[in-house]
Design a protein around this motif. Structure first.
Motif, PDB file in Angstrom:
ATOM      1  N   LEU A  89      -2.761  -6.657   5.838  1.00 34.41           N
ATOM      2  CA  LEU A  89      -3.734  -6.398   4.772  1.00 34.41           C
ATOM      3  C   LEU A  89      -3.611  -7.473   3.699  1.00 34.41           C
ATOM      4  O   LEU A  89      -2.511  -7.750   3.217  1.00 34.41           O
ATOM      5  CB  LEU A  89      -3.457  -5.039   4.120  1.00 34.41           C
ATOM      6  CG  LEU A  89      -3.616  -3.777   4.964  1.00 34.41           C
ATOM      7  CD1 LEU A  89      -3.132  -2.562   4.186  1.00 34.41           C
ATOM      8  CD2 LEU A  89      -5.060  -3.595   5.390  1.00 34.41           C
ATOM      9  N   LEU A 140       0.833  -1.207   0.000  1.00 33.81           N
ATOM     10  CA  LEU A 140       0.000   0.000   0.000  1.00 33.81           C
ATOM     11  C   LEU A 140       0.869   1.260   0.000  1.00 33.81           C
ATOM     12  O   LEU A 140       0.631   2.195  -0.777  1.00 33.81           O
ATOM     13  CB  LEU A 140      -0.929  -0.017   1.219  1.00 33.81           C
ATOM     14  CG  LEU A 140      -1.921   1.130   1.348  1.00 33.81           C
ATOM     15  CD1 LEU A 140      -2.869   1.180   0.162  1.00 33.81           C
ATOM     16  CD2 LEU A 140      -2.699   1.000   2.655  1.00 33.81           C
ATOM     17  N   GLU A 162      -8.964  -2.070  -1.702  1.00 37.56           N
ATOM     18  CA  GLU A 162      -9.980  -1.220  -1.055  1.00 37.56           C
ATOM     19  C   GLU A 162      -9.362   0.066  -0.527  1.00 37.56           C
ATOM     20  O   GLU A 162      -9.926   1.158  -0.693  1.00 37.56           O
ATOM     21  CB  GLU A 162     -10.650  -1.997   0.076  1.00 37.56           C
ATOM     22  CG  GLU A 162     -11.563  -3.116  -0.408  1.00 37.56           C
ATOM     23  CD  GLU A 162     -12.023  -4.051   0.702  1.00 37.56           C
ATOM     24  OE1 GLU A 162     -12.958  -4.822   0.459  1.00 37.56           O
ATOM     25  OE2 GLU A 162     -11.422  -4.030   1.809  1.00 37.56           O
ATOM     26  N   GLN A 163      -8.184  -0.050   0.105  1.00 35.87           N
ATOM     27  CA  GLN A 163      -7.505   1.135   0.646  1.00 35.87           C
ATOM     28  C   GLN A 163      -7.060   2.077  -0.469  1.00 35.87           C
ATOM     29  O   GLN A 163      -7.174   3.302  -0.344  1.00 35.87           O
ATOM     30  CB  GLN A 163      -6.286   0.703   1.478  1.00 35.87           C
ATOM     31  CG  GLN A 163      -6.628   0.043   2.793  1.00 35.87           C
ATOM     32  CD  GLN A 163      -7.371   0.969   3.732  1.00 35.87           C
ATOM     33  OE1 GLN A 163      -7.046   2.152   3.856  1.00 35.87           O
ATOM     34  NE2 GLN A 163      -8.399   0.452   4.376  1.00 35.87           N
ATOM     35  N   LYS A 197      -9.985   4.099  -1.593  1.00 37.69           N
ATOM     36  CA  LYS A 197     -10.317   5.150  -0.624  1.00 37.69           C
ATOM     37  C   LYS A 197      -9.373   6.339  -0.768  1.00 37.69           C
ATOM     38  O   LYS A 197      -9.753   7.484  -0.554  1.00 37.69           O
ATOM     39  CB  LYS A 197     -10.232   4.596   0.803  1.00 37.69           C
ATOM     40  CG  LYS A 197     -11.401   3.708   1.185  1.00 37.69           C
ATOM     41  CD  LYS A 197     -11.233   3.170   2.586  1.00 37.69           C
ATOM     42  CE  LYS A 197     -12.314   2.149   2.905  1.00 37.69           C
ATOM     43  NZ  LYS A 197     -12.073   1.456   4.180  1.00 37.69           N
ATOM     44  N   LYS A 198      -8.117   6.041  -1.128  1.00 35.77           N
ATOM     45  CA  LYS A 198      -7.108   7.098  -1.281  1.00 35.77           C
ATOM     46  C   LYS A 198      -7.078   7.660  -2.706  1.00 35.77           C
ATOM     47  O   LYS A 198      -6.197   8.442  -3.049  1.00 35.77           O
ATOM     48  CB  LYS A 198      -5.727   6.554  -0.893  1.00 35.77           C
ATOM     49  CG  LYS A 198      -5.621   6.156   0.575  1.00 35.77           C
ATOM     50  CD  LYS A 198      -4.310   5.453   0.860  1.00 35.77           C
ATOM     51  CE  LYS A 198      -4.259   4.910   2.280  1.00 35.77           C
ATOM     52  NZ  LYS A 198      -4.235   5.962   3.300  1.00 35.77           N
ATOM     53  N   SER A 217     -14.459  -4.774  -4.650  1.00 33.95           N
ATOM     54  CA  SER A 217     -13.430  -3.830  -4.191  1.00 33.95           C
ATOM     55  C   SER A 217     -12.826  -3.028  -5.339  1.00 33.95           C
ATOM     56  O   SER A 217     -12.118  -2.052  -5.118  1.00 33.95           O
ATOM     57  CB  SER A 217     -12.311  -4.581  -3.468  1.00 33.95           C
ATOM     58  OG  SER A 217     -11.467  -5.235  -4.407  1.00 33.95           O
ATOM     59  N   GLU A 239      -7.919  -6.134   0.482  1.00 34.96           N
ATOM     60  CA  GLU A 239      -7.924  -4.977   1.390  1.00 34.96           C
ATOM     61  C   GLU A 239      -6.987  -3.877   0.892  1.00 34.96           C
ATOM     62  O   GLU A 239      -7.282  -2.685   1.048  1.00 34.96           O
ATOM     63  CB  GLU A 239      -7.533  -5.421   2.801  1.00 34.96           C
ATOM     64  CG  GLU A 239      -8.616  -6.245   3.476  1.00 34.96           C
ATOM     65  CD  GLU A 239      -8.155  -6.933   4.753  1.00 34.96           C
ATOM     66  OE1 GLU A 239      -9.012  -7.170   5.628  1.00 34.96           O
ATOM     67  OE2 GLU A 239      -6.956  -7.248   4.879  1.00 34.96           O
TER      68      GLU A 239
END
Length: 201
Positions: free
Chosen positions: A60, A40, A67-68, A71-72, A96, A64
């Motif tokens: 993670l 990430l 997904e992160q 979001k970013k 996702s 995941e």
């Protein structure tokens, strides 16, 4: 050149993939990571065109990470690879925003081809996994029951779950009893594992 990041906690598999993909004339592996958190962080720094993420990583997991990234608002396209290609996990991955999903049993040539497709804006899902996912039954759990499992995914107590969901502790206990009955699980953690495996969460 298509710039690729590879994240896999198994060093031998990661090194082999790096070596094989670097043999492709149009692919360049610009970074490799050993877990989801490192992936990430590195993705945001080096901004690869395509990320090849192992599903089963400590911390993670591959989904995941995706997904992160969403979001970013990071636009890198991601392909998730897994040794255990369960249909439910495919649904979770697609939800996702994953651009590609394939089992680790595929050869390096096929992986390279999927990376090219994804880099060109297409999506790729392994046909066998897709067929299994289409034939699988939908979740027997209600949206609220899934909320309870989600809120207690890391072992939170009934009281903690009730505060997060603004429910009475007794109501949370009733939901958990129903969840256990529907899933056939003995414990809430086992029910969570079943829900994750089937892609309900």
């Amino acid at each position: 050149m298509i710039r690729v990041l590879i994240a896999d906690d198994e060093a031998m598999i990661r090194s082999a993939l790096v070596a094989l993909l670097n043999l492709e004339p149009d692919l360049e592996v610009i970074a490799e990571c050993a877990d989801g958190a490192e992936a990430l962080e590195t993705i945001q720094q080096v901004k690869p065109d395509v990320c090849l993420l192992d599903l089963e990583m400590p911390g993670l997991d591959g989904v995941e990470v995706v997904e992160q990234l969403h979001k970013k608002l990071v636009n890198t396209r991601c392909v998730v690879v897994t040794r255990h290609a369960r249909p439910g996990v495919l649904r979770r991955a697609l939800a996702s925003g994953v651009a590609g999903f394939l089992p680790k049993s595929r050869g390096a040539g096929e992986v390279a081809q999927v990376i090219r497709q994804v880099a060109n804006g297409a999506r790729y899902v392994d046909p066998e996994i897709a067929a299994s996912a289409l034939s699988q039954e939908p979740s027997p759990l209600t949206a609220r029951e899934l909320d309870v499992l989600r809120a207690g995914k890391k072992g939170e107590t009934t009281t903690q779950i009730s505060k997060v969901l603004l429910l009475a502790p007794g109501t949370v206990r009733n939901h958990i009893s129903t969840i256990l009955a529907k899933t056939g699980a003995r414990t809430r953690q086992q029910a969570t594992d079943i829900a994750l495996e089937n892609g309900w969460l």
